[in-house]
Motif scaffolding. Structure first.
Motif, short mmCIF file in Angstrom:
data_model
loop_
_atom_site.label_atom_id
_atom_site.label_comp_id
_atom_site.label_asym_id
_atom_site.label_seq_id
_atom_site.Cartn_x
_atom_site.Cartn_y
_atom_site.Cartn_z
N LYS A 69 0.84 -1.20 0.00
CA LYS A 69 0.00 0.00 0.00
C LYS A 69 0.87 1.25 0.00
O LYS A 69 1.85 1.34 0.75
CB LYS A 69 -0.91 0.02 1.23
CG LYS A 69 -2.07 -0.95 1.19
CD LYS A 69 -2.99 -0.72 2.39
CE LYS A 69 -4.23 -1.61 2.34
NZ LYS A 69 -5.12 -1.36 3.50
N SER A 70 0.50 2.21 -0.83
CA SER A 70 1.22 3.48 -0.81
C SER A 70 0.87 4.29 0.42
O SER A 70 1.70 5.06 0.94
CB SER A 70 0.90 4.29 -2.08
OG SER A 70 -0.51 4.46 -2.22
N MET B 67 1.47 -4.35 9.78
CA MET B 67 2.49 -4.07 8.76
C MET B 67 2.95 -5.37 8.12
O MET B 67 2.83 -6.45 8.70
CB MET B 67 3.70 -3.38 9.41
CG MET B 67 3.34 -2.18 10.29
SD MET B 67 4.79 -1.51 11.15
CE MET B 67 4.01 -0.31 12.25
N THR B 68 3.46 -5.27 6.91
CA THR B 68 4.01 -6.43 6.22
C THR B 68 5.46 -6.18 5.85
O THR B 68 5.88 -5.04 5.63
CB THR B 68 3.22 -6.76 4.94
OG1 THR B 68 3.21 -5.61 4.07
CG2 THR B 68 1.79 -7.15 5.26
N ILE C 5 5.04 6.63 17.03
CA ILE C 5 5.33 5.22 16.77
C ILE C 5 6.00 5.05 15.41
O ILE C 5 7.00 4.33 15.26
CB ILE C 5 4.04 4.38 16.85
CG1 ILE C 5 3.55 4.29 18.29
CG2 ILE C 5 4.25 2.98 16.27
CD1 ILE C 5 2.17 3.68 18.45
N LEU C 6 5.47 5.72 14.42
CA LEU C 6 6.05 5.64 13.07
C LEU C 6 7.41 6.30 13.02
O LEU C 6 8.30 5.88 12.25
CB LEU C 6 5.09 6.27 12.06
CG LEU C 6 3.74 5.55 11.89
CD1 LEU C 6 2.83 6.32 10.96
CD2 LEU C 6 3.94 4.13 11.39
N VAL D 110 9.49 -2.35 5.35
CA VAL D 110 8.22 -2.42 6.10
C VAL D 110 7.16 -1.60 5.39
O VAL D 110 7.38 -0.45 5.04
CB VAL D 110 8.41 -1.91 7.54
CG1 VAL D 110 7.05 -1.86 8.26
CG2 VAL D 110 9.38 -2.80 8.31
N ASN D 111 6.01 -2.22 5.18
CA ASN D 111 4.87 -1.53 4.57
C ASN D 111 3.72 -1.47 5.58
O ASN D 111 3.20 -2.50 6.00
CB ASN D 111 4.41 -2.26 3.31
CG ASN D 111 3.25 -1.57 2.61
OD1 ASN D 111 2.19 -2.14 2.41
ND2 ASN D 111 3.45 -0.32 2.22
N VAL D 112 3.38 -0.25 6.00
CA VAL D 112 2.29 -0.08 6.96
C VAL D 112 0.97 -0.25 6.22
O VAL D 112 0.63 0.54 5.34
CB VAL D 112 2.37 1.30 7.64
CG1 VAL D 112 1.26 1.41 8.69
CG2 VAL D 112 3.74 1.51 8.29
#
Length: 409
Positions: free
Chosen positions: A226-227, A247-248, A319-320, A395-397
């Motif tokens: 996801k963007s 997240m992935t 957190i991010l 990491v992709n949130v």
């Protein structure tokens, strides 16, 4: 013949035997399977009441018959186990009697006209309903489940291992029996034994657990990158807001990236030395509790936090920001070293418990590559700062779910 895994371990005074049944996660059967796992440990053909079975377990020097359901990758697992004192410490042949009881719990349940006892089914439905109510009332658990529903929309992985409250009304003694027959005939099965024993018990176990074996095919878990993450906020009356992030990370089991992912998570929010704990909770006092956890085989990472209602948006940003610090390499070598030491220590401690060895051994059957404990430790110890930075940038949130009390203007 099902695989039988025997681990001789003389540090335990008990023996644990665990029987595992694996099937694809299916919303149509998951509730029945959760109920089935419990009802099979409450009676047998020889002990038709819970009290009579309990009395027999007491005669077996307090042997413990138990069960639970879980998810592993995209499989739904039923585990039924028995733990008892090793024969070497008493003048009894407990191994034969306890292993037979476990076999009877599965092979010879208490049935009436090809259906489970109506009263027992009603009782187990009530107990499971109470568990659903507890989860609903527990804001932390309920919000995490809501995040999973959003993140894995359209995929079976979103289904909780204990099933659904609204499906309980449809479960009948006969439907439960059908689920039981399906488990026996279609599930993939494995048996694990750990204690101060040797391979001479194998023949006896093969006779008692003579199941036909099936090999099941699991669904793949496919989440496109996801963007921008999905940001979901729901409001409720709550003393503290709940933040759940999903997240992935693109990793493959047993590769260098796999180990980097495990170390990165430990540094991010794995324990009290992590960035999330030290910065978000201790330094900035933005969270009452906070941590990250992973399913490394599936490349999934979650952040879970309880925070003040008025600051939950600020906390999400913070957190991010901690993840960004890892991406940029803005962390000490001491943090990296501590993370690796803690991971190795936790691994060894986990293997020092019977259930820990069983779960680790069973998890290894889900992948073609087999990692020994030494392989795993070497993989963790070889991770460098650059490795951690590289995997953090992958990491992709996917989803940010917040449950908070609406602040009135």
């Amino acid at each position: 013949m099902i695989p039988i895994h025997i681990k001789n371990e003389n540090k335990f005074k008990t023996v644990t035997i665990a029987l595992k049944f694996k099937a694809p996660i299916d919303d149509k059967t998951i509730t029945e399977r959760a109920l089935l796992s419990k009802i099979l440990t409450k009676s047998t053909a020889d002990f038709p009441t819970e009290q009579s079975l309990y009395d027999y377990l007491s005669d077996l020097y307090g042997a413990h018959l138990s069960s639970y359901v879980s998810k592993q990758k995209t499989a739904h697992i039923i585990t039924i186990s028995i733990e008892f004192i090793n024969d070497k410490y008493i003048d009894e042949q407990l191994f034969d009697r306890c292993s037979q009881l476990l076999a009877d719990a599965v092979w010879r349940p208490y049935l009436q006209n090809q259906a489970f006892d109506d009263q027992k089914v009603t009782q187990e439905k009530q107990l499971l309903a109470a568990r659903f109510d507890h989860i609903k009332d527990n804001k932390a658990q309920a919000s995490f489940q809501s995040m999973l529903q959003e993140m894995f929309a359209g995929q079976s992985y979103r289904f909780p291992s204990i099933g659904f409250a609204d499906r309980l009304i449809d479960v009948t003694p006969h439907k439960l029996y059908q689920a039981y027959r399906s488990m026996l005939e279609q599930d993939e099965k494995s048996l694990y034994v750990i204690g101060d024993i040797d391979d001479t018990v194998r023949r006896s176990l093969e006779e008692k657990f003579n199941f036909s074996q099936q090999s099941i095919k699991l669904h793949t878990l496919d989440l496109p990158v996801k963007s921008n993450p999905s940001f979901v906020t729901e409001h409720a009356t709550t003393s503290q807001a709940r933040i759940n992030m999903g997240m992935t990370v693109p990793v493959t089991y047993a590769t260098p990236e796999y180990f980097s992912f495990i170390v990165m998570n430990q540094m991010y929010g794995g324990d009290a030395t992590s960035l999330l704990f030290m910065n978000v909770r201790e330094k900035l006092s933005l969270a009452y509790q906070i941590h990250s956890q992973i399913d490394a085989r599936l490349g999934l990472m979650y952040v879970i936090a309880g925070v003040q209602n008025v600051t939950y948006k600020e906390t999400v940003d913070t957190i991010l920001e901690q993840l960004d610090l890892i991406k940029k390499g803005d962390f000490s070598t001491g943090l990296l070293s501590t993370a690796k030491k803690m991971l190795v220590s936790h691994r060894k401690e986990n293997l020092d418990r019977p259930r820990g060895w069983i779960e680790q051994s069973y998890a290894s059957t889900f992948d073609a590559t087999v990692l020994t404990t030494d392989d795993w430790i070497k993989g963790i110890e070889s991770v460098t700062k650059q490795d951690v930075m590289q995997i953090a940038n992958e990491v992709n949130v996917q989803t940010i779910y917040c449950l908070a009390e609406e602040v009135k203007a």
